[in-house]
Design a protein around this motif. Structure first.
Motif, PDB file in Angstrom:
ATOM      1  N   CYS A  43      -9.536   6.230  -0.262  1.00  0.00           N
ATOM      2  CA  CYS A  43      -8.925   7.455   0.242  1.00  0.00           C
ATOM      3  C   CYS A  43      -9.352   7.756   1.676  1.00  0.00           C
ATOM      4  O   CYS A  43      -8.844   8.699   2.279  1.00  0.00           O
ATOM      5  N   ALA A  44     -10.285   6.982   2.221  1.00  0.00           N
ATOM      6  CA  ALA A  44     -10.690   7.161   3.621  1.00  0.00           C
ATOM      7  C   ALA A  44     -10.181   6.032   4.504  1.00  0.00           C
ATOM      8  O   ALA A  44     -10.430   6.029   5.705  1.00  0.00           O
ATOM      9  N   THR A  45      -9.433   5.101   3.933  1.00  0.00           N
ATOM     10  CA  THR A  45      -8.922   3.963   4.688  1.00  0.00           C
ATOM     11  C   THR A  45      -7.536   4.297   5.255  1.00  0.00           C
ATOM     12  O   THR A  45      -6.692   4.805   4.508  1.00  0.00           O
ATOM     13  N   PRO A  46      -7.292   3.998   6.527  1.00  0.00           N
ATOM     14  CA  PRO A  46      -5.916   4.145   7.019  1.00  0.00           C
ATOM     15  C   PRO A  46      -4.982   3.193   6.260  1.00  0.00           C
ATOM     16  O   PRO A  46      -5.340   2.024   6.034  1.00  0.00           O
ATOM     17  N   GLN A  47      -3.830   3.685   5.915  1.00  0.00           N
ATOM     18  CA  GLN A  47      -2.922   2.888   5.075  1.00  0.00           C
ATOM     19  C   GLN A  47      -2.529   1.570   5.744  1.00  0.00           C
ATOM     20  O   GLN A  47      -2.441   0.533   5.092  1.00  0.00           O
ATOM     21  N   SER A  48      -2.305   1.600   7.043  1.00  0.00           N
ATOM     22  CA  SER A  48      -1.841   0.383   7.720  1.00  0.00           C
ATOM     23  C   SER A  48      -2.964  -0.628   7.904  1.00  0.00           C
ATOM     24  O   SER A  48      -2.767  -1.692   8.467  1.00  0.00           O
TER      25      SER A  48
ATOM     26  N   PRO B  98       0.796  -1.241   0.000  1.00  0.00           N
ATOM     27  CA  PRO B  98       0.000   0.000   0.000  1.00  0.00           C
ATOM     28  C   PRO B  98       0.829   1.293   0.000  1.00  0.00           C
ATOM     29  O   PRO B  98       0.231   2.370  -0.067  1.00  0.00           O
ATOM     30  N   ALA B  99       2.153   1.193   0.076  1.00  0.00           N
ATOM     31  CA  ALA B  99       2.932   2.437   0.157  1.00  0.00           C
ATOM     32  C   ALA B  99       2.590   3.366  -1.003  1.00  0.00           C
ATOM     33  O   ALA B  99       2.335   2.919  -2.115  1.00  0.00           O
ATOM     34  N   ASN B 100       2.556   4.648  -0.723  1.00  0.00           N
ATOM     35  CA  ASN B 100       2.339   5.692  -1.733  1.00  0.00           C
ATOM     36  C   ASN B 100       0.918   5.745  -2.307  1.00  0.00           C
ATOM     37  O   ASN B 100       0.681   6.471  -3.269  1.00  0.00           O
ATOM     38  N   GLY B 101       0.000   4.995  -1.737  1.00  0.00           N
ATOM     39  CA  GLY B 101      -1.368   5.073  -2.233  1.00  0.00           C
ATOM     40  C   GLY B 101      -2.094   6.293  -1.679  1.00  0.00           C
ATOM     41  O   GLY B 101      -1.612   6.989  -0.781  1.00  0.00           O
ATOM     42  N   ASN B 102      -3.264   6.547  -2.229  1.00  0.00           N
ATOM     43  CA  ASN B 102      -4.113   7.650  -1.771  1.00  0.00           C
ATOM     44  C   ASN B 102      -5.007   7.141  -0.644  1.00  0.00           C
ATOM     45  O   ASN B 102      -6.084   6.602  -0.888  1.00  0.00           O
ATOM     46  N   PHE B 103      -4.561   7.330   0.592  1.00  0.00           N
ATOM     47  CA  PHE B 103      -5.252   6.812   1.775  1.00  0.00           C
ATOM     48  C   PHE B 103      -5.683   7.959   2.698  1.00  0.00           C
ATOM     49  O   PHE B 103      -5.425   9.132   2.403  1.00  0.00           O
ATOM     50  N   LEU B 104      -6.272   7.596   3.793  1.00  0.00           N
ATOM     51  CA  LEU B 104      -6.676   8.590   4.801  1.00  0.00           C
ATOM     52  C   LEU B 104      -5.552   9.548   5.134  1.00  0.00           C
ATOM     53  O   LEU B 104      -5.764  10.767   5.229  1.00  0.00           O
ATOM     54  N   GLU B 105      -4.340   8.991   5.309  1.00  0.00           N
ATOM     55  CA  GLU B 105      -3.222   9.824   5.734  1.00  0.00           C
ATOM     56  C   GLU B 105      -2.830  10.856   4.678  1.00  0.00           C
ATOM     57  O   GLU B 105      -2.199  11.876   5.007  1.00  0.00           O
TER      58      GLU B 105
END
Lengths: 423, 423, 423, 423
Positions: B393-398, B324-331
């Motif tokens: 984009c609303a999911t925490p990456q981890s 998931p690195a570098n994705g468009n997530f919550l963070e």
């Protein structure tokens, strides 16, 4: 290869009339009043079934293929189209039970007219024309067989809502088995299997897209779950214990006050059930029926087992019981379930009851809808429904195959549905 | 192997506080009034999310494991239990929006109290106790991350119902791409693949039962469907033409007067959409979102393609984008979608949008529910829902993995959902 | 004074058979299928009316008064009790349309059996017994006349839902008037008037409690509002302008998409209406019918007038037209409205249409319910309904009086309802 | 006669500010979260009441009469219009509880802005202008007083739905009476009486059309029915016995599982009730409240009495208790009922509880709606509702009169409603 026209015509006409006659035979014990009502939206009036199956031949064979064909009545397309958006607007499904006209006699006249026209069409058609219409003609026959099953289940529901509890037919003697077949879990070898209809005869489009599926080794019970076994689940508080249930199933069971299968009634602490022969004692050795997917799955969870997937079911059926001969079907005229016979192998796979699988009714890989109106036959229902397999005591024997996929929403109970366990 | 107690405690405490703080940070821009309401039953009040995630730690860690633990308030179990029948009766789900008390400040006090107690518990617990509670502790953190996503989507819905169209946050500058990534169908090799979470770290029980699945070779689109492409579907009359739709989806679209994705509004012949930054122009190159499964499938049918199964998706994700690195997530704090970057391989698999698959949310083979209340976490929802994959984009990456299975009913639109095509 | 038994018996028997026969004559044009369905909850199946009116005599005369009376069928009380809680449980009102059995022929057998038993009872009863049962016997006859009217209106509704638009009966020639009676507002003198039935013959309990009412001087229109006048209201946008409407009426009109009276259909910019003779042109001079109270009141408001109260209506009727002779009633067999004749005074007060009044259906002062089951006849409906006066073209002539109070909820349209203006 | 401008301005400003301040005082004990929710459609959020009453002055005084008036916010008309079709579209009534913005503080700013503008307007207006706006200004004040009562009842409902059972205010000491006033039926002389507001001060349009009504002699009970008396009805099976009930009332009571007045809860065989001071013992001598018309009427029937008509009530009130002084009103700050004082004559006619009458809420003869938007104030509700008389413990004392007509649907229970018997 085309058959000689005359032979083909004879074969087609004979089969056509046999199936058409069978539909009317099913309705013969009914009174005109019985054929009009629609107590719930799932159940269509028998009069509607009689007309709708006729409309199919008129709409998809006679109108496009018979030159100068005169429709029996200009408004019948509006009245008897079921769900084909392609064919135009129609009576809303939940309004079928308000239509008192055409009356039953007029519907029979409609059937006779279309039958005559079809016979004439089949007689006069060229070999090329017969070949051209063969797929839709066969679909019309299969369609009518499906409605034969629905007629049986809808008639049962209609009569069941009547406090007089009228019988559809008096009971025939039927073989009584002294005890239930001992349950046994039969092993089935896994691996890659081919799923879907591999032959060249008729099948529905939803059986196509023959494809490979991998399954692990599994075990399948050698018969359906019996009324006696289900009663144990009931007596163990199965309907009250949320732990056995899918959430939406448990909520529905509470809302609808489900305490037993549909048609079961408790009379002075004893359960009876309404059948097509009227109210009867429950045969503890016969398979339990008229249960929803939710109940089937709750029972399996309670029993420490599970339901099969539709793939496992098809693999097992092809192995144990690929041929419908000798099953309990419409033609057996039991109009209900029978205890499993003490056969070798796996009993009741074809016939007796539609078996709920834990597979959603989705398209197979490479599934493709037919073009035009007939593309609406199956494809648009591929959501929110579960696959059932094997046919029932209301299914015409020639209508079923191991690859046949039936489908209903998981809350439906008015079909002849049953439970088979796996592990 | 057990970590040295002190180290373990520090690790756990740090992670616990980081996630707990993140939840409160999400709610920081809200006013007390925003945290109370429930405009539709799917959407819970933010105040409820804040309390319910806290209740989880109180109920499943502190009460059973912390000796002499005093609950913060004796009625909070009744108020903030979501759906655990095992834990007793509770406020009906559709009544959450009537609870004005405890007020927001009291809920924050509840959070602070439970945080303190949890820190004390973690500090004082033995290595054995830490090992014992580790699974449910981790579940509590993952659970809170799920509610972080729900907070974002529920806040968006709540603000959207307000005619003042208030923004959750002012917009940050974001990278603008001059054009959309050119669509391409990438081939994926079929055969037997292993599905499910194979590791030893945390995963949900619905990812377990690692098992073999056979799939044919297939192709997957290298990015999500864009707003521009979806607009073409709309302009081609996609919402009016039943041929593209599943039957129940088309009926719903008619009943609900769907003409566009949720949050789209037409203003003087121009479409705009409500976002967490208020009303905005539609970026034609960004992926289309807030569409139901029905719309996703209708689009795919119209486009002459299809959706993936969840198995195909997982195979492709493991191959193209397992990390998931570098994705468009919550963070990333975009709180919305971004056009696909011009990367090699397959863009947007993890992050951006949850991708509807044409797979029902059913148990994997050998799935087994946890005993007790936590067995209700996932298993009882395994009917009538469709699997979504990949996080948004609303999911925490981890929180995300290639094997992660999210699920919603096919009519739901308020989540960040998207469309990926296959053939 | 008691009549000589023999005379009394003859009178009673003759009247009994005349009314019973009249009911069956109404149903004679129907086919069995027509007699089963219930398209809306307000409309009962004709078969049910035939049986329920019979049940009344069985339950209230034969069972309590005829020694050793054997009920025709033990379950018919459950099937054909309408709403009498005192008489035990019953089929839910909205389930009447699911009952296919007893069939029509069996219902006629039930009627014949009860008719015979009643004749025998009347023949053998002593003068004292005849005097004792006289009130309930008369109530049974009046009750059956009420159902004669309901049969007409329910048959009309049932046939109207059928896309084939079948006629109940072919049209008789009827007198055609070259123009409508010129409208005129006739003055009526106010003051203290006596309201309620003052005589000693039969009346319903809701007409009793003769009492004084004060009304101011008022004016009443000399005929009912015509189709032509109502069409002007429609063409002036009457259905779109909230200012004419009561709030709940306007909301209902919007929800139900009311644009015209019930049964009106627009065909190529021309209005037609479904009648018991099939689809017909609208006679602009005949009174408008099948309108709700809401529409009646909206029309009156738009016209700058108002509806009458039930007291004003009764005062006017006693003054202008106390005698039903020569009115347009069931016996006229018009089964619909006629233009007002150019009579002196006030036309159409008795017969033609039930006239909505702006009076709620409440008990008169000193109203007292009968003891026992018959106390449920009228009293429990005295809320949320409006009074209608005067009888209609479906009312038996001998059934009506100036003091007669009919009542329906203000949204109902399937009765023969009309509008009379006052100021 | 016009007052000197300066005096008039002072009088108007003082009264305006007093009433506006009173509204805010009612909301002072609330937390922001309490002011947002709408648990049932009848109950509006307190924040909405605060804004809507302000919108009234902005819309009907400032916008039309204050030159260059700048509205506080261009969308507030859409947000806070209640039901005036004339004023344009608006938030649906059942969506009021989704509006989190403007928040409470912003609504107070809106109030402050409009208050300032109103003061400036009143200061600068000419005598002619003051005379011109006097009716609508007074209507605005009366309207705000109506919402003061609704605030009390709506706050009670909102808090009651919370399992924490929070108190609105701690209880004040209140006088305790050792026993209930002995019930007595007081005779009232009948004949022709004048009904309606005869004065020149403010009254609502629905009180106008002063007219003559004839009533017979009747008797009225000297106090309201008490909790103790109502408990006897409950214990005698009153809620189970259909004979006491109107049909629609009995069905509703079954469907809603009514067993007691709203807010009563049974705890270990003892009844308590939720009040604005939290959960309390029931004072058997205080009047029973929060009962529907159906319950009021069933009680009266069971007790062998009846309810009054609104005319009888008005006649009795004018005779026994025409002056609201010393009644139990909003200003008494009891926020609940008190046992009847041992007064001469007829207790509790004004204040304590709104008394259900058996009169439908219809227009008086010669009733005429105001032109324009304010014509929607009362007239469009004149169907399906029953008249209540006398004001309650939540009514401002200066708001009530003997001729005042309140109205609610017969199923409503959340107002301070009570029962007075007649015969």
């Amino acid at each position: 290869m085309l058959l000689p026209v005359e032979t083909a015509t004879n074969v087609l006409t004979t089969r056509f009339l046999a199936i058409r006659t069978q539909t009317e035979a099913i309705c013969q014990p009914l009174q005109p009043e019985d054929t009009v009502v629609q107590p719930i939206v799932d159940v269509s009036p028998p009069k509607w079934h009689l007309a709708h199956t006729t409309w199919f031949f008129e709409t998809f064979i006679l109108q496009p293929h018979q030159p100068d064909y005169a429709v029996f009545h200009p408004k019948y397309n509006y009245l008897f189209n079921s769900y084909y958006n392609s064919i135009g607007s129609r009576v809303l499904r939940n309004q079928r039970g308000t239509l008192t006209r055409p009356n039953l006699q007029e519907v029979y006249q409609y059937r006779a007219y279309v039958n005559e026209q079809m016979q004439e069409f089949l007689t006069k058609a060229s070999a090329e024309k017969l070949a051209e219409i063969a797929p839709v003609f066969e679909l019309g026959l299969q369609h009518e067989q499906q409605h034969q099953e629905l007629l049986i289940t809808d008639i049962k529901y209609i009569l069941s809502t009547n406090p007089l509890l009228p019988a559809y037919l008096p009971k025939q003697t039927k073989t009584v088995y002294s005890e239930a077949l001992k349950p046994e879990m039969l092993p089935v070898k896994g691996g890659i299997h081919e799923i879907g209809y591999p032959g060249t005869d008729f099948c529905f489009d939803n059986e196509l897209g023959v494809h490979k599926v991998y399954v692990d080794d599994f075990k399948i019970m050698n018969r359906l779950v019996t009324n006696g076994e289900y009663l144990e689940f009931m007596q163990a508080g199965g309907y009250e214990d949320f732990r056995h249930w899918l959430g939406e199933g448990f909520e529905l069971a509470k809302t609808e006050h489900w305490q037993a299968p549909l048609y079961w009634v408790q009379h002075e602490d004893k359960w009876q059930h309404f059948t097509l022969h009227g109210l009867e004692e429950i045969d503890l050795h016969a398979p339990v029926t008229h249960i929803s997917f939710y109940e089937a799955n709750a029972y399996a969870t309670w029993a420490g087992k599970r339901l099969l997937t539709e793939f496992e079911w098809e693999i097992a059926c092809k192995q144990f019981h690929p041929d419908p001969a000798n099953g309990n079907f419409l033609e057996s005229k039991n109009f209900g379930t029978l205890p499993a016979k003490n056969t070798e192998g796996c009993a009741q796979l074809l016939g007796d009851l539609w078996e709920w699988t834990y597979s959603a009714y989705h398209p197979y890989p490479n599934y493709s809808k037919a073009p035009g109106a007939l593309g609406e036959y199956n494809g648009k229902f591929m959501i929110n429904q579960m696959v059932l397999r094997g046919g029932s005591c209301a299914t015409p024997q020639s209508h079923i195959r191991p690859t046949y996929r039936n489908f209903f929403h998981p809350d439906k109970r008015w079909q002849f549905t049953g439970i088979r366990l796996a592990e």
